[in-house]
Enzyme design. Structure first.
Site, PDB file in Angstrom:
ATOM      1  CB  THR A   1      32.980  31.350 -41.570  1.00  0.00           C
ATOM      2  OG1 THR A   1      32.384  30.876 -42.767  1.00  0.00           O
ATOM      3  CG2 THR A   1      33.323  32.820 -41.725  1.00  0.00           C
TER       4      THR A   1
ATOM      5  NE  ARG B   1      27.194  30.162 -51.010  1.00  0.00           N
ATOM      6  CZ  ARG B   1      27.582  30.441 -49.775  1.00  0.00           C
ATOM      7  NH1 ARG B   1      28.819  30.201 -49.398  1.00  0.00           N
ATOM      8  NH2 ARG B   1      26.748  30.950 -48.899  1.00  0.00           N
TER       9      ARG B   1
ATOM     10  CG  ASP C   1      28.430  36.006 -45.378  1.00  0.00           C
ATOM     11  OD1 ASP C   1      28.718  34.834 -45.740  1.00  0.00           O
ATOM     12  OD2 ASP C   1      28.351  36.335 -44.184  1.00  0.00           O
TER      13      ASP C   1
ATOM     14  CB  THR D   1      29.373  33.461 -38.950  1.00  0.00           C
ATOM     15  OG1 THR D   1      29.650  32.112 -39.349  1.00  0.00           O
ATOM     16  CG2 THR D   1      28.588  33.441 -37.651  1.00  0.00           C
TER      17      THR D   1
ATOM     18  N   GLY E   1      25.259  32.929 -45.898  1.00  0.00           N
ATOM     19  CA  GLY E   1      25.773  34.137 -46.519  1.00  0.00           C
ATOM     20  C   GLY E   1      24.782  34.841 -47.427  1.00  0.00           C
TER      21      GLY E   1
HETATM   22  C1  SD4 Z   1      29.079  31.480 -46.192  1.00  0.00           C
HETATM   23  N1  SD4 Z   1      28.926  32.781 -44.177  1.00  0.00           N
HETATM   24  O1  SD4 Z   1      29.852  31.052 -47.058  1.00  0.00           O
HETATM   25  C2  SD4 Z   1      29.606  31.672 -44.780  1.00  0.00           C
HETATM   26  C3  SD4 Z   1      29.449  30.394 -44.019  1.00  0.00           C
HETATM   27  C4  SD4 Z   1      29.675  30.433 -42.543  1.00  0.00           C
HETATM   28  O2  SD4 Z   1      30.242  29.199 -40.639  1.00  0.00           O
HETATM   29  O3  SD4 Z   1      29.642  31.445 -41.895  1.00  0.00           O
HETATM   30  N2  SD4 Z   1      29.924  29.274 -41.938  1.00  0.00           N
HETATM   31  O4  SD4 Z   1      27.893  31.711 -46.414  1.00  0.00           O
END
Ligand code: SD4
Length: 342
Positions: free
Chosen positions: A201, A229, A232, A252, A255
């Site tokens: 992310t 799925r 966030d 991050t 989520g």
């Molecule tokens: C998620 N928040 O899909 C994201 C993943 C993430 O670095 O932040 N990865 O839940």
């Protein structure tokens, strides 16, 4: 180790970069300048450079946060975007959202085969009466808007990681817990075979010379997630929230935990009540830790990054490992480790 390597690499970048070992030292740079751009993780350094080109010439924060994260989406060596890890079925699905200074928002969820989900999110905001488009509908809209349909194939790194995961197909979602290097099993590797961290992310928030705020967030989501799925990152108030009167925040990490506390909305509302950006992030982390208890929280990583209307910024995360990049001049683009709770 990685931090050290990154430090050395950053020394060769066009924009001067400094890595501070002090957990909250700003290397003597003022916290509270405008314009300014912040983004999550080490990939934020390159993304900030692109965003800065717009901000330094008096451009709009909204354009900067789109163009900035497009750099990360394009990078095949990065887990963000089409180069990222796929879901359990071997398909990369992308989530993104963007918000401007007027409180407008657009997002795409579970978008496939499009290189720049953040730009599709912007088009959803600007060209439709809606906030979100999902899956096939989002892809159809993107193609109608002229975005090319990319081939359905995994990047070499993602293919390698997916094959490794398939050996056990163990479904234990976990994300971004870095200090356990070597102790991670194959279900959600935090470090790829090429040595890069599995940061899937990037979130970016910026304030422009006119004092206007905007934000963006784009991700391939959790590695080897269940098909369908959504985390966030594309959700307004969870992965990203901007209120031009108060501030902006991105998140991050895992989520599901961010969604349950409306994380970035919470951070911005706390700043409205007078919390500093760092303390607002800390309180949001605290809610997650309180809800899960300390023992379970040790298995979770969530990080928040916030910026207020004065250009002051701060971050907080559950456990060590989260870092963010801050750029506020041609010579200052710095990776800073976030304070952490556990
Ligand atoms: C998620 N928040 O899909 C994201 C993943 C993430 O670095 O932040 N990865 O839940």
């Amino acid at each position: 180790m990685l931090q050290r390597r990154k430090f050395l690499e950053m020394g060769t970048l066009g924009i001067g970069t400094i890595f501070t070992k002090n957990a909250w030292g700003f290397s003597g740079k003022a916290n509270g300048k405008k314009p300014l751009v912040l983004s999550t993780w080490d990939a934020g350094i390159d993304a900030n450079k692109e965003a800065w080109k717009i901000l330094r010439s008096g451009g709009r924060a909204f354009d900067a946060v789109e163009k900035g994260v497009m750099v990360t989406e394009s990078s095949i060596n990065c887990c963000v975007g089409l180069g990222g890890n796929p879901d359990r079925e071997g398909i990369v699905t992308l989530d993104a959202c963007i918000m401007d200074e007027f409180g407008n928002a657009g997002g795409v969820l579970a978008l496939e085969r499009i290189l720049h989900p953040i730009s599709v999110a912007r088009r959803v905001m600007e060209k439709t009466p809606h906030v979100y488009l999902v899956g096939d509908g989002a892809q159809m809209f993107a193609v109608e808007q002229g975005f090319p349909l990319e081939p359905q194939k995994l990047s070499p790194d993602a293919e390698k990681e997916y094959k490794k995961w398939l050996e056990k197909s163990d479904y234990k979602p976990q994300i971004n817990i870095e200090q356990k290097e070597g102790g991670q099993t194959a279900f959600a590797p935090n470090k790829l075979s090429n040595g890069a961290w599995n940061h899937d992310t990037i979130g970016m928030i910026a304030i422009d010379a006119n004092g206007n705020l905007s934000g963006s967030c784009t991700t391939s989501g959790m590695a080897f997630k269940m098909r369908g799925r959504v985390g966030d990152s594309p959700l307004v108030g969870a992965g990203l929230f901007v209120d031009n009167e108060v501030g902006a925040a991105v998140s991050t990490g895992l989520g599901e935990e961010v969604i349950k506390v409306c994380g970035t909305h919470l951070v911005v509302e706390l700043m409205r009540q007078g919390y500093s950006p760092e303390n607002a992030c800390k309180e949001a982390v605290n809610r997650i830790v309180k809800h899960n208890g300390i023992a379970k929280s040790k298995e979770i990583q969530v990080g928040f990054l916030a910026l207020n209307k004065k250009g002051e910024y701060g971050a907080y995360c559950i456990q060590t490992g989260f870092s963010f990049a801050v750029c506020d001049s041609d010579t200052h683009n710095e990776l800073i480790p976030s304070k952490h709770m556990i």
